[in-house]
Design a protein around this motif. Structure first.
Motif, PDB file in Angstrom:
ATOM      1  N   PRO A 123      30.234  38.962  49.827  1.00 24.98           N
ATOM      2  CA  PRO A 123      29.507  37.941  50.592  1.00 24.98           C
ATOM      3  C   PRO A 123      28.941  36.795  49.766  1.00 24.98           C
ATOM      4  CG  PRO A 123      29.045  40.091  51.492  1.00 24.98           C
ATOM      5  CD  PRO A 123      29.871  40.323  50.271  1.00 24.98           C
ATOM      6  N   HIS A 124      29.338  35.606  50.169  1.00 24.37           N
ATOM      7  CA  HIS A 124      29.009  34.368  49.489  1.00 24.37           C
ATOM      8  C   HIS A 124      28.526  33.327  50.498  1.00 24.37           C
ATOM      9  CE1 HIS A 124      30.431  34.973  45.362  1.00 24.37           C
ATOM     10  NE2 HIS A 124      30.072  33.734  45.121  1.00 24.37           N
ATOM     11  N   SER A 125      27.922  32.271  49.965  1.00 27.72           N
ATOM     12  CA  SER A 125      27.771  31.017  50.705  1.00 27.72           C
ATOM     13  C   SER A 125      28.921  30.094  50.294  1.00 27.72           C
ATOM     14  CB  SER A 125      26.436  30.349  50.387  1.00 27.72           C
ATOM     15  OG  SER A 125      25.359  31.149  50.839  1.00 27.72           O
ATOM     16  N   TYR A 126      29.367  29.250  51.227  1.00 24.28           N
ATOM     17  CA  TYR A 126      30.533  28.400  50.990  1.00 24.28           C
ATOM     18  C   TYR A 126      30.233  26.962  51.411  1.00 24.28           C
ATOM     19  CZ  TYR A 126      33.110  32.826  50.797  1.00 24.28           C
ATOM     20  OH  TYR A 126      33.532  34.099  50.478  1.00 24.28           O
ATOM     21  N   SER A 127      30.708  26.028  50.596  1.00 27.44           N
ATOM     22  CA  SER A 127      30.796  24.622  50.982  1.00 27.44           C
ATOM     23  C   SER A 127      31.782  23.965  50.024  1.00 27.44           C
ATOM     24  CB  SER A 127      29.430  23.920  50.913  1.00 27.44           C
ATOM     25  OG  SER A 127      29.009  23.770  49.558  1.00 27.44           O
ATOM     26  N   GLY A 128      32.399  22.871  50.449  1.00 28.98           N
ATOM     27  CA  GLY A 128      33.373  22.206  49.592  1.00 28.98           C
ATOM     28  C   GLY A 128      34.602  23.059  49.335  1.00 28.98           C
ATOM     29  N   HIS A 129      35.368  22.713  48.289  1.00 29.89           N
ATOM     30  CA  HIS A 129      36.574  23.447  47.863  1.00 29.89           C
ATOM     31  C   HIS A 129      37.605  23.578  49.001  1.00 29.89           C
ATOM     32  CE1 HIS A 129      34.627  24.472  44.081  1.00 29.89           C
ATOM     33  NE2 HIS A 129      33.623  25.011  44.725  1.00 29.89           N
ATOM     34  N   GLU A 130      37.661  22.565  49.880  1.00 34.13           N
ATOM     35  CA  GLU A 130      38.532  22.678  51.051  1.00 34.13           C
ATOM     36  C   GLU A 130      40.002  22.844  50.679  1.00 34.13           C
ATOM     37  OE1 GLU A 130      36.238  20.346  50.619  1.00 34.13           O
ATOM     38  OE2 GLU A 130      35.104  19.965  52.467  1.00 34.13           O
ATOM     39  N   ALA A 131      40.482  22.096  49.689  1.00 35.95           N
ATOM     40  CA  ALA A 131      41.904  22.183  49.338  1.00 35.95           C
ATOM     41  C   ALA A 131      42.261  23.590  48.882  1.00 35.95           C
ATOM     42  CB  ALA A 131      42.236  21.164  48.245  1.00 35.95           C
ATOM     43  N   LEU A 132      41.439  24.177  48.059  1.00 36.55           N
ATOM     44  CA  LEU A 132      41.699  25.544  47.608  1.00 36.55           C
ATOM     45  C   LEU A 132      41.633  26.520  48.774  1.00 36.55           C
ATOM     46  CD1 LEU A 132      41.962  27.884  45.578  1.00 36.55           C
ATOM     47  CD2 LEU A 132      39.480  27.717  45.217  1.00 36.55           C
ATOM     48  N   LEU A 133      40.631  26.410  49.591  1.00 39.08           N
ATOM     49  CA  LEU A 133      40.477  27.344  50.702  1.00 39.08           C
ATOM     50  C   LEU A 133      41.697  27.315  51.623  1.00 39.08           C
ATOM     51  CD1 LEU A 133      36.718  26.632  51.437  1.00 39.08           C
ATOM     52  CD2 LEU A 133      37.656  28.817  50.649  1.00 39.08           C
ATOM     53  N   ARG A 134      42.272  26.122  51.812  1.00 38.29           N
ATOM     54  CA  ARG A 134      43.449  26.017  52.685  1.00 38.29           C
ATOM     55  C   ARG A 134      44.707  26.604  52.046  1.00 38.29           C
ATOM     56  NH1 ARG A 134      42.182  22.750  57.014  1.00 38.29           N
ATOM     57  NH2 ARG A 134      40.406  21.320  56.718  1.00 38.29           N
ATOM     58  N   GLU A 135      44.691  26.768  50.718  1.00 37.04           N
ATOM     59  CA  GLU A 135      45.834  27.395  50.032  1.00 37.04           C
ATOM     60  C   GLU A 135      45.878  28.907  50.223  1.00 37.04           C
ATOM     61  OE1 GLU A 135      45.822  26.648  45.877  1.00 37.04           O
ATOM     62  OE2 GLU A 135      45.704  24.464  46.071  1.00 37.04           O
ATOM     63  N   LEU A 136      44.740  29.510  50.499  1.00 39.21           N
ATOM     64  CA  LEU A 136      44.641  30.964  50.447  1.00 39.21           C
ATOM     65  C   LEU A 136      45.417  31.614  51.586  1.00 39.21           C
ATOM     66  CD1 LEU A 136      40.831  31.250  49.610  1.00 39.21           C
ATOM     67  CD2 LEU A 136      42.772  31.090  48.030  1.00 39.21           C
ATOM     68  N   GLY A 137      46.075  32.713  51.252  1.00 40.12           N
ATOM     69  CA  GLY A 137      46.874  33.427  52.232  1.00 40.12           C
ATOM     70  C   GLY A 137      46.163  34.635  52.807  1.00 40.12           C
ATOM     71  N   PRO A 138      46.851  35.394  53.656  1.00 39.13           N
ATOM     72  CA  PRO A 138      46.234  36.548  54.319  1.00 39.13           C
ATOM     73  C   PRO A 138      45.928  37.724  53.391  1.00 39.13           C
ATOM     74  CG  PRO A 138      48.565  36.362  54.896  1.00 39.13           C
ATOM     75  CD  PRO A 138      48.210  35.116  54.147  1.00 39.13           C
ATOM     76  N   ASN A 139      46.350  37.644  52.131  1.00 39.04           N
ATOM     77  CA  ASN A 139      45.960  38.680  51.157  1.00 39.04           C
ATOM     78  C   ASN A 139      44.540  38.488  50.649  1.00 39.04           C
ATOM     79  OD1 ASN A 139      46.791  36.292  49.767  1.00 39.04           O
ATOM     80  ND2 ASN A 139      46.942  37.466  47.867  1.00 39.04           N
ATOM     81  N   VAL A 140      43.877  37.400  51.063  1.00 41.02           N
ATOM     82  CA  VAL A 140      42.518  37.080  50.597  1.00 41.02           C
ATOM     83  C   VAL A 140      41.531  37.336  51.730  1.00 41.02           C
ATOM     84  CG1 VAL A 140      40.985  35.256  49.755  1.00 41.02           C
ATOM     85  CG2 VAL A 140      43.372  35.373  48.960  1.00 41.02           C
ATOM     86  N   LEU A 141      40.425  37.996  51.386  1.00 44.36           N
ATOM     87  CA  LEU A 141      39.317  38.195  52.309  1.00 44.36           C
ATOM     88  C   LEU A 141      38.108  37.465  51.760  1.00 44.36           C
ATOM     89  CD1 LEU A 141      37.707  39.497  54.640  1.00 44.36           C
ATOM     90  CD2 LEU A 141      37.442  41.542  53.199  1.00 44.36           C
ATOM     91  N   LEU A 142      37.562  36.536  52.536  1.00 40.12           N
ATOM     92  CA  LEU A 142      36.364  35.788  52.187  1.00 40.12           C
ATOM     93  C   LEU A 142      35.217  36.297  53.046  1.00 40.12           C
ATOM     94  CD1 LEU A 142      37.933  32.200  52.195  1.00 40.12           C
ATOM     95  CD2 LEU A 142      37.536  33.656  50.191  1.00 40.12           C
ATOM     96  N   MET A 143      34.242  36.929  52.412  1.00 38.17           N
ATOM     97  CA  MET A 143      33.083  37.451  53.129  1.00 38.17           C
ATOM     98  C   MET A 143      31.941  36.445  53.012  1.00 38.17           C
ATOM     99  SD  MET A 143      33.235  41.514  52.158  1.00 38.17           S
ATOM    100  CE  MET A 143      32.370  41.988  53.665  1.00 38.17           C
ATOM    101  N   CYS A 144      31.279  36.191  54.117  1.00 38.08           N
ATOM    102  CA  CYS A 144      30.174  35.222  54.173  1.00 38.08           C
ATOM    103  C   CYS A 144      28.863  35.968  54.330  1.00 38.08           C
ATOM    104  CB  CYS A 144      30.352  34.289  55.372  1.00 38.08           C
ATOM    105  SG  CYS A 144      31.938  33.434  55.418  1.00 38.08           S
TER     106      CYS A 144
END
Length: 311
Positions: A101-122
């Motif tokens: 679990p993280h807070s997120y802002s920015g890094h839009e280009a990277l975030l859009r690269e990520l595939g379904p093998n990645v889990l981002l917990m907020c």
């Protein structure tokens, strides 16, 4: 428009899926608050019978094609880059990459690269809404800050939570850290007497870094997360435990804590202190206070106005 946030996932349920798996846990870098998050994760691993390989972002030998778990925290926002750089480098080759679990802002280009093998917990709904608004292919879950799982009594008893390196380098670093933390704690306590009328002692622990606000710092301020951080901020289990133990021991000397350091606030609340929480320079403190702290801790108090700071 904000989404209707679901009930938070218990981070323990996510970690249970790793039982029997060979995985690496990448310990968050930074200050004593990051050390505390790492120690809380180490306690969870121990409770769940998980045995990860502990690495940090400078470690060699990142397993290609394996399962990578990154610590929770506040390092996936636009002002910081070490976690984003790590994810950018490894998300395609990892079998599974989980960001706790993280807070997120920015890094839009990277975030859009990520595939379904990645889990981002907020760790709060505002970050959850932000990620969902980007229409990502990565999985997104709402949870809570990992540090809320910390058992401070276990840390203060000095119990190891992971294999320790007992060589000469370890002994020198352990001795140096303990001496440094003891000297710093004693120096501040000498300037912070108890109130003669109430018998209570107050700690003013506002941040003095990239996330500080424009409010002036109190004259007796102690940015405890920096004071009790490791030498370089690149944690492994033993240095994270020393840093966390020193922070908890220091906070235990106080009755009332005034801070805009999230993990100073969480640590103090777990110790049963009265904690007055002020904003940092983005939504993190207020979002997590309202989502996780307000109803869980009766001694948590939100101090929105900068002029509420004591001096």
């Amino acid at each position: 428009m904000p989404t209707s946030a679901p009930a938070p996932t218990d981070v323990r349920d996510t970690l249970r899926e790793l039982r029997g798996a060979d995985f690496a846990y990448f310990m968050g870098t930074g200050n004593a608050g990051d050390a505390l998050i790492n120690v809380a994760a180490m306690q969870l691993f121990s409770t769940l019978g998980l045995r990860p390989r502990f690495l940090n972002y400078r470690s060699a030998g990142v397993p290609e094609g394996g399962v990578l778990v990154c610590s929770g925290g506040g390092n996936f926002v636009s002002m910081y880059h070490n976690l984003a750089n790590f994810v950018r480098k490894h998300h395609r080759s990892a079998k599974r990459l989980i960001v706790l679990p993280h807070s997120y802002s920015g890094h839009e280009a990277l975030l859009r690269e990520l595939g379904p093998n990645v889990l981002l917990m907020c760790r709060e709904p505002r970050s959850f809404d932000y990620l969902n608004g980007l229409g990502l292919r990565a999985e997104v879950e709402l949870s809570e800050d990992v540090a809320l799982n910390l058992d401070p009594a276990t840390v203060l008893r000095g119990q190891p939570l992971a294999p320790e390196d007992r060589g000469s380098v370890w002994r020198r670093e352990a001795w140096r850290d303990r001496l440094k933390y003891a000297v710093r704690s004693a120096a501040y306590l000498r300037t912070s007497p108890r109130d003669p009328e109430t018998g209570r002692r107050s700690l003013l622990a506002y941040r003095d870094d990239a996330e500080r606000t424009e409010a002036p710092l109190p004259s007796n301020n102690c940015d405890a997360s920096v004071v009790f951080s490791s030498r370089d901020g690149y944690y492994l289990p033993d240095s994270a435990l020393r840093s966390t133990r020193a922070l908890l021991g220091f906070l235990n000397h106080f009755d009332d804590i005034f801070t805009n350091r999230l993990h100073v606030a969480i640590a103090a609340l777990l110790l049963g202190k009265d904690v007055h929480i002020a904003p940092n320079n983005y939504h993190k403190l207020e979002s997590i206070y309202r989502f996780s702290l307000k109803h869980r801790f009766p001694k948590a108090h939100w101090e929105a106005a900068d002029d509420a700071r004591p001096d």
